[in-house]
Design a protein around this motif. Structure first.
Motif, PDB file in Angstrom:
ATOM      1  N   ARG A   1     -12.426  -0.735  -2.272  1.00  0.00           N
ATOM      2  CA  ARG A   1     -11.233  -1.280  -2.916  1.00  0.00           C
ATOM      3  C   ARG A   1     -10.007  -0.372  -2.786  1.00  0.00           C
ATOM      4  NH1 ARG A   1     -10.511  -1.602  -9.263  1.00  0.00           N
ATOM      5  NH2 ARG A   1      -8.272  -2.014  -9.266  1.00  0.00           N
ATOM      6  N   ASP A   2      -8.981  -0.936  -2.196  1.00  0.00           N
ATOM      7  CA  ASP A   2      -7.678  -0.263  -2.150  1.00  0.00           C
ATOM      8  C   ASP A   2      -7.717   1.108  -1.495  1.00  0.00           C
ATOM      9  OD1 ASP A   2      -6.507  -2.417  -3.469  1.00  0.00           O
ATOM     10  OD2 ASP A   2      -6.816  -1.575  -5.446  1.00  0.00           O
TER      11      ASP A   2
ATOM     12  N   THR B   1       5.019  11.822   4.528  1.00  0.00           N
ATOM     13  CA  THR B   1       4.545  11.837   3.148  1.00  0.00           C
ATOM     14  C   THR B   1       3.825  13.152   2.857  1.00  0.00           C
ATOM     15  OG1 THR B   1       4.332   9.425   3.092  1.00  0.00           O
ATOM     16  CG2 THR B   1       3.006  10.676   1.521  1.00  0.00           C
TER      17      THR B   1
ATOM     18  N   LEU C   1     -10.791  14.995   0.897  1.00  0.00           N
ATOM     19  CA  LEU C   1     -10.120  14.853  -0.409  1.00  0.00           C
ATOM     20  C   LEU C   1      -9.775  13.395  -0.699  1.00  0.00           C
ATOM     21  CD1 LEU C   1      -6.698  14.739  -0.980  1.00  0.00           C
ATOM     22  CD2 LEU C   1      -6.854  16.762   0.405  1.00  0.00           C
TER      23      LEU C   1
ATOM     24  N   ARG D   1      -6.726   2.000   1.320  1.00  0.00           N
ATOM     25  CA  ARG D   1      -5.492   2.328   2.034  1.00  0.00           C
ATOM     26  C   ARG D   1      -4.389   2.856   1.104  1.00  0.00           C
ATOM     27  NH1 ARG D   1      -4.153   0.759   7.111  1.00  0.00           N
ATOM     28  NH2 ARG D   1      -2.182  -0.144   6.457  1.00  0.00           N
ATOM     29  N   TYR D   2      -4.370   2.420  -0.122  1.00  0.00           N
ATOM     30  CA  TYR D   2      -3.444   3.028  -1.093  1.00  0.00           C
ATOM     31  C   TYR D   2      -3.757   4.531  -1.229  1.00  0.00           C
ATOM     32  CZ  TYR D   2      -1.944  -1.492  -3.281  1.00  0.00           C
ATOM     33  OH  TYR D   2      -1.438  -2.728  -3.559  1.00  0.00           O
ATOM     34  N   MET D   3      -5.050   4.827  -1.341  1.00  0.00           N
ATOM     35  CA  MET D   3      -5.456   6.230  -1.473  1.00  0.00           C
ATOM     36  C   MET D   3      -4.997   7.038  -0.259  1.00  0.00           C
ATOM     37  SD  MET D   3      -7.089   6.761  -4.360  1.00  0.00           S
ATOM     38  CE  MET D   3      -7.472   8.453  -3.885  1.00  0.00           C
TER      39      MET D   3
ATOM     40  N   LYS E   1      -2.530   6.444   1.807  1.00  0.00           N
ATOM     41  CA  LYS E   1      -1.079   6.631   1.825  1.00  0.00           C
ATOM     42  C   LYS E   1      -0.672   7.702   0.819  1.00  0.00           C
ATOM     43  CE  LYS E   1       3.190   6.138   2.807  1.00  0.00           C
ATOM     44  NZ  LYS E   1       3.655   6.818   4.019  1.00  0.00           N
ATOM     45  N   GLN E   2      -1.247   7.624  -0.381  1.00  0.00           N
ATOM     46  CA  GLN E   2      -0.865   8.576  -1.420  1.00  0.00           C
ATOM     47  C   GLN E   2      -1.183  10.014  -1.027  1.00  0.00           C
ATOM     48  OE1 GLN E   2      -3.112   9.060  -5.246  1.00  0.00           O
ATOM     49  NE2 GLN E   2      -1.253   8.214  -6.086  1.00  0.00           N
ATOM     50  N   ARG E   3      -2.277  10.195  -0.305  1.00  0.00           N
ATOM     51  CA  ARG E   3      -2.686  11.550   0.055  1.00  0.00           C
ATOM     52  C   ARG E   3      -2.039  12.023   1.360  1.00  0.00           C
ATOM     53  NH1 ARG E   3      -4.166  13.701  -4.602  1.00  0.00           N
ATOM     54  NH2 ARG E   3      -5.676  12.422  -5.683  1.00  0.00           N
ATOM     55  N   GLY E   4      -1.092  11.275   1.875  1.00  0.00           N
ATOM     56  CA  GLY E   4      -0.453  11.673   3.127  1.00  0.00           C
ATOM     57  C   GLY E   4      -1.382  11.521   4.311  1.00  0.00           C
TER      58      GLY E   4
ATOM     59  N   GLU F   1       5.818   6.112  -1.105  1.00  0.00           N
ATOM     60  CA  GLU F   1       4.741   7.059  -0.831  1.00  0.00           C
ATOM     61  C   GLU F   1       3.608   6.907  -1.847  1.00  0.00           C
ATOM     62  OE1 GLU F   1       6.524  10.943  -0.103  1.00  0.00           O
ATOM     63  OE2 GLU F   1       7.643  10.149   1.595  1.00  0.00           O
TER      64      GLU F   1
ATOM     65  N   SER G   1     -11.640  11.727  -3.890  1.00  0.00           N
ATOM     66  CA  SER G   1     -10.812  11.334  -5.031  1.00  0.00           C
ATOM     67  C   SER G   1     -10.740   9.819  -5.189  1.00  0.00           C
ATOM     68  CB  SER G   1      -9.417  11.960  -4.946  1.00  0.00           C
ATOM     69  OG  SER G   1      -8.735  11.550  -3.796  1.00  0.00           O
ATOM     70  N   SER G   2     -11.145   9.086  -4.171  1.00  0.00           N
ATOM     71  CA  SER G   2     -11.184   7.628  -4.339  1.00  0.00           C
ATOM     72  C   SER G   2     -12.444   7.171  -5.066  1.00  0.00           C
ATOM     73  CB  SER G   2     -11.093   6.922  -2.976  1.00  0.00           C
ATOM     74  OG  SER G   2     -12.352   6.894  -2.336  1.00  0.00           O
ATOM     75  N   ILE G   3     -13.432   8.043  -5.139  1.00  0.00           N
ATOM     76  CA  ILE G   3     -14.729   7.665  -5.722  1.00  0.00           C
ATOM     77  C   ILE G   3     -14.895   8.131  -7.165  1.00  0.00           C
ATOM     78  CG2 ILE G   3     -17.224   8.153  -5.596  1.00  0.00           C
ATOM     79  CD1 ILE G   3     -16.965   8.075  -2.545  1.00  0.00           C
TER      80      ILE G   3
ATOM     81  N   GLN H   1      -8.270  16.519   4.776  1.00  0.00           N
ATOM     82  CA  GLN H   1      -7.586  15.312   4.331  1.00  0.00           C
ATOM     83  C   GLN H   1      -8.580  14.178   4.051  1.00  0.00           C
ATOM     84  OE1 GLN H   1      -5.465  12.743   7.364  1.00  0.00           O
ATOM     85  NE2 GLN H   1      -3.852  14.132   6.716  1.00  0.00           N
TER      86      GLN H   1
ATOM     87  N   GLU I   1       0.824  -1.221   0.000  1.00  0.00           N
ATOM     88  CA  GLU I   1       0.000   0.000   0.000  1.00  0.00           C
ATOM     89  C   GLU I   1       0.853   1.264   0.000  1.00  0.00           C
ATOM     90  OE1 GLU I   1      -3.339  -2.266   2.727  1.00  0.00           O
ATOM     91  OE2 GLU I   1      -1.792  -0.984   3.599  1.00  0.00           O
TER      92      GLU I   1
ATOM     93  N   MET J   1      -2.138   8.544   5.932  1.00  0.00           N
ATOM     94  CA  MET J   1      -1.959   7.330   6.722  1.00  0.00           C
ATOM     95  C   MET J   1      -0.943   7.645   7.817  1.00  0.00           C
ATOM     96  SD  MET J   1      -0.825   3.564   5.429  1.00  0.00           S
ATOM     97  CE  MET J   1      -2.269   3.102   4.460  1.00  0.00           C
TER      98      MET J   1
END
Lengths: 346, 346, 346, 346
Positions: free
Chosen positions: C226-227, B62, C66, C229-231, C233-236, B91, C70-72, C63, A133, C238
């Motif tokens: 779906r995923d 990050t 957004l 947690r990736y979102m 992490k990417q958005r700072g 990241e 942005s995940s939807i 946070q 992730e 996590m």
């Protein structure tokens, strides 16, 4: 000077210009909703053997790549491609500007292509990482046909790539900026049908294959077609006078003009290749298409450069560089004759 | 199990918690506009010897990296960094999601650092490319101090990097998530002053150095300060109760607590390192900070793993892997004693 | 000065701080993968009656907004919301920075809420536009509970909104930064169950309801999980020491602390409201939550402002402005007593 | 059917096609680095009286708007424009996809234009907001000349706008998709010089004014020229055969063809306008350019619609709608004669 430095130094095949002139005063809807776009799409669908595919017409390659890629990926996904791929190197970070990382795979064979095994390895490595992730997820695969090195994915290679992509649910996108030259160079192994069958979306390049401009995106995977025109408009990729694209592709796919133009370039390149080989000049890649990468000494380069324009490709050793020689639909046979003669005297 | 797998397994130093409790019912403005943030900023500016620097408090790494980087770059610019750098690998493409390509430089020495010469080479290569407009322009440099490998840029290295960056007008950004450990591990060569003098913007890491969370961004180059708080807010990096960050950093920079916590971790790591060396166990990198990368056989790993948690780092050969051992401000001396004893019996 | 200007002027409820202290030296995994986050998620799922919902812990509101939005959305989609909604006005364009247009709907009733009918009208207008591909497609709906005006969507209103959203396949997202106060102010009509049943994703606000910080995102629609947690992490978004969020929400949802804190604020606000009404001071909105918007003359404002801090809301007429009075979990009863007494003497 | 529904229903002026044919087999560099682009840029600079301006050639309007705007704004800045402006309504959120909020100003006069006073008010409101960091900062101004309503900013209006923009350091960008028609409709008040003098960047529209496609961006403010070609490439806005744009603009600005084409459309529109007025048909806006917005009863619409195509603009009342009638460089005088005659018989 005679230019062999790229396949977009001239305008368009006279028949293309003629078609634009012939239809010039027709009044049509804008934005690709016109009879010429519809007919051109129909012709392309027929060639591809995909009656249900969506066909969209865009203006240029970078625009097409960024529109297709950003229509497919979720925000945290990236696109796997060859480290020398056009999107990785020569689009000023267009994919990144759309929010996505390009995930370069090493060019193992040094021929501009990637393999199904590499894709599998990259995805399995990602999936097996417990902190995945924190890393970009591979979300699709991008290949160029022909590649940046003029090489061609054979039918078996495409099928393997397609199979691996399916296994991991990765859409496969083929950049066909030089698709015509790849088909012509495949020695009959590939037609548009094989391309269409072995990917989810691809484009038929017009800019480098005899049109003024234009790339025809063919989406064969219905899951990727949704709202594609919104994406085009948002990315500035929906031409107001869309019919200009329709008219050109309609002409190109009438009476085989597209194939004829492609074959011309490939045949002329083959003649040059033969001359190079005869003269004992090695090639950096064994390309069967319209791009050749001979390795020339400084003296040979100087001798030719007073009359011809090539582009520098890379240093090879102290004495020699690889250069790129490009033919196109427009290359006059006489120019090639002259070059062949000059090569023989190097 | 005793955990040595990261430096953020515990909460915060008791003095930090105490400070939060002590100030809990004070009523303050939100968003960092409060007396604690102002005092903390003042303390940090004093330590840095930069009375005019801007200091901003953000929550995590990050978030800080993406906010700083996207505040500096123009859309077509990318950030040069080590190929193993945090922004390049861990990241989830946060920098790309902000529109920018990460431009990885090979890790020549295998120690997680890049050199001024590499930066020069990358920029000169870009500038000498006649088609450079088709490629991403290097727009800034990112380094981590200490690096992902626990190594430290020495004073001379930083000065060279700074000089080269100035020559090419590239802002230099130092990721200081583990800055305290780098300073403590530098053997007196580096203080916050040297850091502040040798870059344009950096941050003092709190999350990994004894705070609950928090990173203090110090912008020493006035050209980069404009409207930074807008950037923070837009990126979700402006904490509503900003004073929580102020209170923590205020405490950390009172009576030298930040340095004390950093030194503790580094001293404990040094003791472990000595034990490893004594036992003849090689280290993948020669790190002077709180991260150690011993190369252990499978048997050694098994022997230790019934009692301790490390993280796997990389395969070395058939028999051996490098693992990461991490100490922190919170590591009890007794845990280290125990580990040392167990290492000696491997 | 006694501050009534926001609900985040203090730190956290003492029980929250105590829980952080109690767990401080536990060693846990980072990034939310720890026992406290798991327990807190379980408690929240139980309260919501949604055993299969995903629960994620983020740090702050912007946070969270957004990251969820942005995940939807697909790239060409926008988010429908009230024209005064937080994402439309007070997040420095965070949603736009993620590539999406905020599609504001007029605040017909002047109470900060939008209606199902407005959503229907906006979507039908879009769908019936033959050139809709040239406009942003509504892709989801965002509402705040309670709203920016302190008002609350009743159960019937939520059900209607939910139904309309389902009809058009629009995910419904509820910003619950002040959800505790909304539930407490609903007079028993709403619990977390009704919220969970009537949207696709929402969050339980912690920052403004007695935690140091933290928002618990609850995703009830499996299609949106779906995923995620990736979102994050990417958005700072996590948090490294994710357990800090788990510990706080675990405590808040043990023994009803969250509801207790919410009820306190709403009860104190109700007492102030009564005093205002008794004194004949009109309210801009009839809010049942912790935010009151009395319309005060300049003289009344001056009289109170030597002792209390409010925030200016808007001009009403030549003589009068609406101000915002905010109570919170931390508001001392004695401060309210004092204010009530001073109101009665205006 | 005779179409009056837009100004891009035909191809290009025959002289433009002729120029493309004439230059078709010239071999040139790609990407706008060719003699035709250079000559065209020179001609445009001369017309503008700005020897130092940068001139770049792009393909279409949305592409141009997003490239120019994203090259100017910092991430947290937005662009002020009329609420009906093209970027606000008809580009599928292209500006937002580049990360920026469009900040719409109400169309006070109902004529598609905004005023300097509105810009001043918006900026002053932002600057006076103590929480302005939570809102998008106005970073530039976008106007269209002619506007979406066919109206034209007069010289004095432009000067005022320019002055106000300078006062607040806001770059002023003029979308000139229909610039030729605006100049022709200004009654001699405006030439390219006045446009160039009163903004920082604008474009000379080709697509709607007789070219196959193409927009010539003129950047008069040197502060905005830096690395614009990188931006073009990244946004997919750098045409491979850039010379196609050069050839067309070169022809358009030789012997006044551009002005001639513009004047033709405006003159034909004026004839229609006169006929409408004579017949007592009101106009929604008093447009002096090639777009007319007559208010027609349902009967009148039906009567005309068996022979002509217009586009629906908006409902006016129970009985009537405003429609858009568009002439262009290509509109045959005979078609206008016919329409005039039919109008007189309504």
């Amino acid at each position: 000077m005679i230019r062999f430095d790229s396949d977009y130094t001239e305008g368009a095949h006279p028949r293309i210009l003629e078609a634009l002139k012939r239809t010039n005063f027709e009044q049509t809807n804008g934005y690709g909703d016109d009879v010429h776009c519809r007919r051109a799409a129909g012709l392309i669908r027929r060639e591809c053997g995909t009656p249900d595919a969506q066909v969209h017409f865009l203006v240029g390659g970078t625009q097409t790549n960024l529109t297709v890629i950003s229509s497919i990926l979720r925000p945290y996904q990236g696109v796997l491609c060859a480290c020398g791929g056009h999107i990785a190197c020569h689009e000023t970070g267009a994919v990144e500007a759309a929010g996505h990382k390009v995930l370069p795979l090493p060019d193992a064979e040094g021929d501009g292509k990637i393999t199904a095994a590499q894709v599998r390895e990259a995805v399995e490595r990602h999936m097996s990482d417990v902190t995945r992730e924190h890393t970009v997820q591979p979300g699709m695969v991008y290949i160029s046909q022909s590649s940046e090195c003029g090489t061609v994915y054979g039918k078996r290679e495409l099928e393997e790539m397609r199979e691996t992509c399916r296994e991991f649910a990765l859409p496969l996108f083929i950049d066909g900026a030089r698709l015509g030259y790849a088909l012509a160079g495949s020695g009959g192994e590939l037609t548009l049908r094989e391309i269409a069958e072995n990917c989810d979306v691809f484009y038929v390049g017009g800019t480098k294959v005899g049109l003024l401009f234009g790339e025809a995106v063919v989406i064969t995977n219905p899951a990727l077609t949704r709202d594609f025109r919104y994406m085009m408009k948002q990315r500035g990729a929906m031409l107001a006078k869309g019919r200009l694209l329709g008219v050109q592709f309609e002409e190109a796919f009438s009476d085989g003009l597209y194939y004829e133009m492609s074959a011309h370039a490939v045949n002329e390149a083959a003649r040059i290749k033969q001359a190079l080989t005869r003269r004992g000049i090695p090639l950096l890649f064994d390309s069967p298409t319209n791009q050749l990468f001979p390795i020339l000494t400084r003296e040979q380069q100087e001798a030719l450069s007073c009359k011809y324009v090539f582009s520098f490709w890379q240093h090879v050793d102290e004495q020699r560089d690889a250069v790129r020689i490009c033919t196109s639909w427009a290359t006059p046979g006489e120019s090639v004759d002259e070059l062949i003669s000059d090569i023989s005297e190097l």
